[in-house]
Design a protein around this motif. Structure first.
Motif, PDB file in Angstrom:
ATOM      1  N   HIS A 198       3.288 -14.250   4.627  1.00  0.00           N
ATOM      2  CA  HIS A 198       1.535 -13.451   4.971  1.00  0.00           C
ATOM      3  C   HIS A 198       1.638 -13.291   6.706  1.00  0.00           C
ATOM      4  O   HIS A 198       2.638 -14.449   7.761  1.00  0.00           O
ATOM      5  CB  HIS A 198       0.705 -14.549   5.117  1.00  0.00           C
ATOM      6  N   ILE A 199       1.349 -12.244   6.892  1.00  0.00           N
ATOM      7  CA  ILE A 199       2.003 -12.022   8.740  1.00  0.00           C
ATOM      8  C   ILE A 199       0.533 -12.399   9.667  1.00  0.00           C
ATOM      9  O   ILE A 199       0.901 -12.586  10.700  1.00  0.00           O
ATOM     10  CB  ILE A 199       1.369 -10.266   8.862  1.00  0.00           C
ATOM     11  N   ILE A 200      -0.425 -13.230   9.370  1.00  0.00           N
ATOM     12  CA  ILE A 200      -0.927 -14.092   9.867  1.00  0.00           C
ATOM     13  C   ILE A 200      -0.270 -15.989   9.249  1.00  0.00           C
ATOM     14  O   ILE A 200      -0.853 -17.159  10.517  1.00  0.00           O
ATOM     15  CB  ILE A 200      -2.135 -13.784  10.380  1.00  0.00           C
TER      16      ILE A 200
ATOM     17  N   TYR B 287      -3.090   1.913  12.828  1.00  0.00           N
ATOM     18  CA  TYR B 287      -4.316   1.549  13.064  1.00  0.00           C
ATOM     19  C   TYR B 287      -4.136   0.198  13.063  1.00  0.00           C
ATOM     20  O   TYR B 287      -4.225  -0.841  13.547  1.00  0.00           O
ATOM     21  CB  TYR B 287      -5.735   1.952  12.817  1.00  0.00           C
ATOM     22  N   CYS B 288      -3.466  -0.080  12.532  1.00  0.00           N
ATOM     23  CA  CYS B 288      -3.569  -1.738  12.009  1.00  0.00           C
ATOM     24  C   CYS B 288      -3.693  -2.727  13.042  1.00  0.00           C
ATOM     25  O   CYS B 288      -2.364  -2.868  13.897  1.00  0.00           O
ATOM     26  CB  CYS B 288      -2.401  -2.018  11.306  1.00  0.00           C
ATOM     27  N   ILE B 289      -4.652  -3.693  12.917  1.00  0.00           N
ATOM     28  CA  ILE B 289      -4.144  -4.743  14.159  1.00  0.00           C
ATOM     29  C   ILE B 289      -3.525  -6.277  13.819  1.00  0.00           C
ATOM     30  O   ILE B 289      -3.641  -6.824  14.122  1.00  0.00           O
ATOM     31  CB  ILE B 289      -5.666  -4.710  15.000  1.00  0.00           C
ATOM     32  N   ARG B 290      -3.404  -5.719  12.799  1.00  0.00           N
ATOM     33  CA  ARG B 290      -2.033  -7.431  12.144  1.00  0.00           C
ATOM     34  C   ARG B 290      -3.447  -8.215  11.606  1.00  0.00           C
ATOM     35  O   ARG B 290      -2.734  -9.756  11.863  1.00  0.00           O
ATOM     36  CB  ARG B 290      -0.953  -7.461  12.948  1.00  0.00           C
ATOM     37  N   CYS B 291      -4.069  -8.087  11.234  1.00  0.00           N
ATOM     38  CA  CYS B 291      -5.300  -9.405  11.033  1.00  0.00           C
ATOM     39  C   CYS B 291      -5.481 -10.177  10.027  1.00  0.00           C
ATOM     40  O   CYS B 291      -4.966 -11.545   9.788  1.00  0.00           O
ATOM     41  CB  CYS B 291      -6.675  -9.523  11.090  1.00  0.00           C
ATOM     42  N   GLY B 292      -4.468  -9.136   8.899  1.00  0.00           N
ATOM     43  CA  GLY B 292      -4.403 -10.100   7.735  1.00  0.00           C
ATOM     44  C   GLY B 292      -5.206 -10.306   6.281  1.00  0.00           C
ATOM     45  O   GLY B 292      -5.293 -10.417   5.965  1.00  0.00           O
ATOM     46  N   ALA B 293      -6.189  -9.334   6.922  1.00  0.00           N
ATOM     47  CA  ALA B 293      -7.831 -10.303   6.184  1.00  0.00           C
ATOM     48  C   ALA B 293      -7.704  -8.566   4.804  1.00  0.00           C
ATOM     49  O   ALA B 293      -7.661  -9.456   4.239  1.00  0.00           O
ATOM     50  CB  ALA B 293      -8.561  -9.404   7.240  1.00  0.00           C
ATOM     51  N   CYS B 294      -6.561  -7.424   5.188  1.00  0.00           N
ATOM     52  CA  CYS B 294      -6.119  -7.146   3.469  1.00  0.00           C
ATOM     53  C   CYS B 294      -5.637  -7.444   2.792  1.00  0.00           C
ATOM     54  O   CYS B 294      -5.883  -7.864   1.532  1.00  0.00           O
ATOM     55  CB  CYS B 294      -6.427  -5.868   3.863  1.00  0.00           C
ATOM     56  N   LEU B 295      -4.667  -9.084   3.355  1.00  0.00           N
ATOM     57  CA  LEU B 295      -3.943  -9.586   2.241  1.00  0.00           C
ATOM     58  C   LEU B 295      -5.107 -10.751   1.535  1.00  0.00           C
ATOM     59  O   LEU B 295      -4.490 -10.947   0.394  1.00  0.00           O
ATOM     60  CB  LEU B 295      -2.619 -10.612   3.292  1.00  0.00           C
TER      61      LEU B 295
ATOM     62  N   PRO C 261      -1.427  -5.290   0.757  1.00  0.00           N
ATOM     63  CA  PRO C 261      -1.758  -4.219   1.008  1.00  0.00           C
ATOM     64  C   PRO C 261      -1.232  -2.971   2.068  1.00  0.00           C
ATOM     65  O   PRO C 261      -0.730  -1.735   2.086  1.00  0.00           O
ATOM     66  CB  PRO C 261      -3.719  -4.184   1.071  1.00  0.00           C
ATOM     67  N   VAL C 262      -1.402  -3.882   3.145  1.00  0.00           N
ATOM     68  CA  VAL C 262      -0.466  -3.204   4.515  1.00  0.00           C
ATOM     69  C   VAL C 262       0.772  -3.089   4.422  1.00  0.00           C
ATOM     70  O   VAL C 262       1.301  -1.866   4.846  1.00  0.00           O
ATOM     71  CB  VAL C 262      -0.787  -3.534   5.754  1.00  0.00           C
ATOM     72  N   GLY C 263       1.549  -3.864   3.694  1.00  0.00           N
ATOM     73  CA  GLY C 263       2.984  -3.682   3.319  1.00  0.00           C
ATOM     74  C   GLY C 263       2.836  -2.671   2.452  1.00  0.00           C
ATOM     75  O   GLY C 263       4.194  -2.175   2.802  1.00  0.00           O
TER      76      GLY C 263
ATOM     77  N   VAL D  69     -12.040  -4.571   3.433  1.00  0.00           N
ATOM     78  CA  VAL D  69     -12.774  -5.384   5.213  1.00  0.00           C
ATOM     79  C   VAL D  69     -12.034  -5.560   5.653  1.00  0.00           C
ATOM     80  O   VAL D  69     -12.239  -6.041   6.880  1.00  0.00           O
ATOM     81  CB  VAL D  69     -11.386  -7.159   4.680  1.00  0.00           C
ATOM     82  N   CYS D  70     -11.497  -4.984   6.308  1.00  0.00           N
ATOM     83  CA  CYS D  70     -10.370  -3.895   7.291  1.00  0.00           C
ATOM     84  C   CYS D  70     -11.102  -3.604   8.652  1.00  0.00           C
ATOM     85  O   CYS D  70     -11.684  -2.984   8.574  1.00  0.00           O
ATOM     86  CB  CYS D  70      -8.952  -2.784   6.727  1.00  0.00           C
ATOM     87  N   PRO D  71     -10.847  -4.510   9.808  1.00  0.00           N
ATOM     88  CA  PRO D  71     -11.513  -3.791  10.672  1.00  0.00           C
ATOM     89  C   PRO D  71     -11.857  -3.038  11.429  1.00  0.00           C
ATOM     90  O   PRO D  71     -13.096  -2.563  12.554  1.00  0.00           O
ATOM     91  CB  PRO D  71     -11.250  -5.193  11.725  1.00  0.00           C
ATOM     92  N   VAL D  72     -10.382  -2.172  11.237  1.00  0.00           N
ATOM     93  CA  VAL D  72     -10.749  -0.639  11.562  1.00  0.00           C
ATOM     94  C   VAL D  72     -10.603   0.130  10.536  1.00  0.00           C
ATOM     95  O   VAL D  72      -9.877   1.047  11.013  1.00  0.00           O
ATOM     96  CB  VAL D  72      -9.348  -0.528  12.759  1.00  0.00           C
ATOM     97  N   ARG D  73     -11.450  -0.215   9.522  1.00  0.00           N
ATOM     98  CA  ARG D  73     -11.654   0.384   8.333  1.00  0.00           C
ATOM     99  C   ARG D  73      -9.850   1.590   7.791  1.00  0.00           C
ATOM    100  O   ARG D  73     -10.361   2.749   7.701  1.00  0.00           O
ATOM    101  CB  ARG D  73     -12.603   1.766   8.841  1.00  0.00           C
ATOM    102  N   ILE D  74      -9.149   1.045   7.751  1.00  0.00           N
ATOM    103  CA  ILE D  74      -8.001   1.899   7.603  1.00  0.00           C
ATOM    104  C   ILE D  74      -7.606   2.002   5.978  1.00  0.00           C
ATOM    105  O   ILE D  74      -8.259   1.302   4.790  1.00  0.00           O
ATOM    106  CB  ILE D  74      -6.661   0.707   7.355  1.00  0.00           C
ATOM    107  N   ASP D  75      -8.017   2.958   5.636  1.00  0.00           N
ATOM    108  CA  ASP D  75      -8.527   3.817   3.777  1.00  0.00           C
ATOM    109  C   ASP D  75      -7.109   3.642   3.149  1.00  0.00           C
ATOM    110  O   ASP D  75      -6.490   4.379   3.405  1.00  0.00           O
ATOM    111  CB  ASP D  75      -8.839   5.217   3.833  1.00  0.00           C
ATOM    112  N   ILE D  76      -6.288   2.276   3.115  1.00  0.00           N
ATOM    113  CA  ILE D  76      -4.929   2.493   2.170  1.00  0.00           C
ATOM    114  C   ILE D  76      -5.147   2.779   0.596  1.00  0.00           C
ATOM    115  O   ILE D  76      -3.820   2.809   0.934  1.00  0.00           O
ATOM    116  CB  ILE D  76      -5.075   0.282   2.371  1.00  0.00           C
ATOM    117  N   PRO D  77      -5.752   2.231   0.155  1.00  0.00           N
ATOM    118  CA  PRO D  77      -6.474   2.953  -1.109  1.00  0.00           C
ATOM    119  C   PRO D  77      -5.373   4.328  -0.818  1.00  0.00           C
ATOM    120  O   PRO D  77      -4.617   5.554  -1.532  1.00  0.00           O
ATOM    121  CB  PRO D  77      -7.188   2.691  -1.514  1.00  0.00           C
TER     122      PRO D  77
HETATM  123  S1  SF4 Z   1      -6.997  -5.768   7.925  1.00  0.00           S
HETATM  124 FE1  SF4 Z   1      -6.583  -3.019   8.525  1.00  0.00          FE
HETATM  125  S2  SF4 Z   1      -5.889  -4.564  10.504  1.00  0.00           S
HETATM  126 FE2  SF4 Z   1      -6.266  -6.281   9.205  1.00  0.00          FE
HETATM  127  S3  SF4 Z   1      -4.119  -5.644   8.756  1.00  0.00           S
HETATM  128 FE3  SF4 Z   1      -4.994  -5.297   6.705  1.00  0.00          FE
HETATM  129  S4  SF4 Z   1      -4.440  -2.640   7.341  1.00  0.00           S
HETATM  130 FE4  SF4 Z   1      -3.752  -4.379   9.601  1.00  0.00          FE
END
Ligand code: SF4
Lengths: 256, 469
Positions: B148-150, B307-315, B336-338, B367-375
């Motif tokens: 997990h990233i965090i 844009y990812c800030i590596r918060c781990g919320a998407c995991l 998802p980010v990975g 949940v992504c704090p910077v609303r990255i459109d992962i899908p």
């Molecule tokens: S939720 Fe968004 S900012 Fe946080 S790790 Fe996932 S992609 Fe990066």
């Protein structure tokens, strides 16, 4: 009834007298009774139904597989079918509606003919519950004649709630019918369907499904209600495998 | 990546009971904390919008801001190194270790160092590395990668952690996290005191001041960056924010998204090495800025992942991650980010399965704090995989047929009829009231976990037609 959020900037000024029904391939082949329930509800509310018989599939299976040229071909076909009439399009599926509303315009953005057409169709396409609440402004009185049902729990499918942002309309409709509704733990979690995902990544999908089914069984409801037949087929198939007595119904079947 | 396939790793993960207990506990807890934390942030949605704008703007002018950051850091007495890839980054760090005659290294959390497999490189040279972040230390002692990233050791229960550290660190056996932490802390104190070099990651680098921001909860980051003689900070090229004001915005959403905290316990702002007459801080500060595939996605449809800030919320929010954990992905960045970063930065082969490990439910984007459109980007990568012929044969052959049929209405209706007949034939042999309990490959995946309902005797078109007549 309060309006739910919506992608449509401009609502039709008048209540439409007629709609085009995009029934989806799942309902065409496997659950036609859902389509018939939709027809009954809309007719009762004074809306006429146009049913373009040359409609097929919105193309999601190809789109989700990354087969963009195939998805585009199916999108063009569907746009041809739906652009012959100016009536709004109603579809009893959150994910097919999302496909038409959000994915078609992106898929065909570079196409001089179909790009603008996709935008026009997107602007007048509605998921069934969204159409009832947002456009028709259905009231409790409209649903008063609804037959009694056994207790239900509602599963908000992902593309309906996160894609189209239709989060209130289905619950409002259910509440208006007076049906006994049980809360669903982890309601917002995906049931694991995801189209080909359920076949290709069957074990992950199955684990997600089992978590969903545990929550459904714990809810105490007799029926799972949703707005997407594909998700209902997935959950229904899992319930059947478990030998559970819980059945699945589309929201149109509850209010028809 | 090893020769074990994605599918095999998934199977292992799904069969691992303990993993499930651990993942369920922690992903649910972190997800809940996140929700509560955002509920208490006034105008939370507007703050997220601002954070997204800051990230988007920065990435669009990345070269300029990197240059500005490097110039300002050098002004403060720090050294800047650019590394094109992981190998180059390793060379730089190992050369520094040599230059400063380093025998022992203490490390804070750094995902970039995982990209570099830096610990292995040090071990080859006989240099001892101590991870000082508790989670990182657990996976280091276990000989694993973070899952997990965090929360690197999220795949372990506290019982497993107690047993492992008792064995590896020779500390008294306990399953009480507070007691375990107490014992580990004593060990770490010694390590901070003797280590020659401290290596950390960078959460954000501020272009206008040359400051690096280090966010953490254990105080190990502060000690790692200040106690040893030399501090080496590793960062990806995208980790920049333009100003301190911008930093304050992204920090507001980072801790809330990661751990549900308003602010992490330690937010270290480091601007250059120790200057006289300061008493604390390293003699030298080196910042290594690593590309390692990132610039490849700049200006493409995948640029948004930077844009990812590596918060781990998407995991935590991902229902797939919740089932299989991080190791099943087989990549440094899981979840998802990975699933976007790995094939995006390293190439679709051999990572073509990762973008498919998603039902496209959209929980990550929500949940992504910077609303990255992962899908959207998962779909883009699926498209690339499909174009390169990496899809299974039945998909490659099946979809053009499906397209052919689905664009010819009469044929489509006929095909449904035929499928219905076939299904009825199969089902009658299975004797489950018309339901299919076993489908042939490739559809057998469906019936592994669910039955398939009977086709309708009369299609909707027929029923509608009859009703209208
Ligand atoms: S939720 Fe968004 S900012 Fe946080 S790790 Fe996932 S992609 Fe990066």
């Amino acid at each position: 009834m309060a309006q739910s959020s919506s992608h449509h900037s401009a609502k039709p000024a008048e209540k439409p007298k007629s709609v085009q029904l995009f029934v989806t391939c799942m309902i065409e082949a496997i659950r036609p009774e859902v389509g018939m329930a939709v027809v009954r509800v809309l007719k009762r509310l004074g809306v006429q139904i146009e049913f373009p018989t040359d409609q097929t599939c919105c193309g999601q299976p190809a789109f989700n597989a990354g087969a963009v040229p195939d998805a585009r071909a199916m999108a063009r076909h569907t746009l041809d079918v739906l652009s012959r009439s100016a009536s709004p399009i109603v579809t009893p599926s959150g994910s097919c509606a999302d496909m038409l509303v959000h994915q078609y315009p992106a898929l065909l953005a570079g196409d001089a003919h179909y790009g603008p057409l996709a935008e026009q169709i997107a602007a007048r396409t509605y998921e069934f519950s969204q159409f009832l609440v947002d456009v028709l402004g259905v009231t409790e009185a409209d649903l008063a004649q609804t037959q009694g049902h056994e207790s239900v729990t509602y599963h908000p499918s992902c593309h309906l709630s996160r894609g189209l942002k239709v989060t209130e309309a289905p619950s409002q409709l259910l509440a208006a019918t007076g049906v006994e509704t049980h809360a669903l733990n982890g309601a917002n979690e995906c049931c694991g369907f995801g189209g080909l995902f359920a076949v290709k990544m069957s074990d992950i999908s199955g684990a997600m499904l089992n978590r969903k089914l545990d929550n459904i069984e714990a809810s105490g409801a007799k029926i799972v209600v949703g707005c997407d037949v594909s998700c209902l087929l997935h959950m229904g198939g899992g319930l059947h495998r478990r030998g559970s007595a819980i059945t699945t119904k589309h929201i149109a079947e509850i209010i028809s | 990546m090893t020769n074990v396939t994605f599918y095999e790793r998934v199977e292992d993960a799904l069969n691992n009971e303990q993993l499930h207990v651990a993942l369920n506990r922690t992903t649910a807890r972190l997800g809940g904390l996140r929700t509560t934390a955002f509920a208490s942030l006034p105008e939370a949605e507007a703050v997220r919008d601002r954070a997204r704008m800051i990230r988007a703007h920065t990435i669009s002018k990345l070269a300029d801001y990197l240059e500005q950051f490097a110039a300002n850091l050098e002004q403060c007495g720090g050294y800047v190194h650019f590394a094109a890839d992981a190998a180059e980054a390793n060379q730089i760090v190992l050369a520094l270790a040599k230059q400063y005659q380093v025998k022992t290294v203490v490390k804070g959390k750094s995902m970039v160092s995982e990209e570099m497999h830096l610990n292995h490189e040090f071990e080859h040279l006989g240099i001892t590395v101590w991870e000082s972040d508790l989670g990182e230390r657990i996976v280091q002692e276990a000989g694993e990668m973070p899952s997990h990233i965090i929360a690197p050791a999220i795949h372990y229960t506290r019982e497993q952690v107690g047993d492992l550290l008792h064995k590896k660190l020779n500390i008294p056996l306990s399953h009480d996290p507070a007691v375990i932490v107490g014992h580990v802390r004593e060990k770490l104190r010694q390590e901070f005191l003797v280590a020659d070099m401290g290596i950390t990651g960078v959460n954000f680098a501020v272009a206008e001041t040359g400051t690096i921001a280090l966010v953490e909860n254990e105080g190990n980051g502060r000690l790692t960056s200040t106690a040893p003689r030399v501090h080496v900070a590793l960062m990806g090229i995208e980790r920049i924010v333009p100003t301190l004001d911008d930093l304050s915005v992204v920090l507001q959403v980072l801790a809330r998204s990661a751990t549900g905290q308003k602010l992490s316990v330690y937010t270290n702002l480091l601007t250059g090495p120790r200057r006289s007459p300061e008493a604390d801080g390293p003699e030298a500060l080196h910042v290594v800025i690593v590309d390692n595939g990132r610039s490849k996605v700049l200006g493409t449809e995948l640029a948004e992942i930077l844009y990812c800030i590596r918060c781990g919320a998407c995991l935590n929010a991902c229902p797939v991650y919740q089932q299989i954990g991080g190791h099943a992905y087989g990549s440094v960045y899981p979840g998802p980010v990975g699933a976007v970063l790995t094939p995006g930065l390293k190439g679709i082969e051999p990572w073509a399965d990762l973008p498919h490990a998603s039902s496209l439910c959209g929980a990550c984007k929500e949940v992504c704090p910077v609303r990255i459109d992962i899908p959207r980007m998962l779909l883009k990568l699926r498209e690339e995989g499909h174009e390169k012929g990496l899809a299974p044969a039945w998909v490659k052959m099946g979809l053009p047929v499906y397209r052919f049929v689905a664009t010819k209405p009469a044929l489509f209706k006929w095909a449904i009829k035929l499928s219905g007949m076939g299904a009825r034939l199969l089902a009658s042999a299975q004797g489950k009231g018309g339901w299919l309990t076993k489908l042939p490959p490739p559809l057998s995946g469906w019936t592994q976990h669910r039955d398939f309902p009977p086709f309708a005797a009369k299609s909707f078109s027929q029923q509608f037609k009859e009703m209208s007549e």
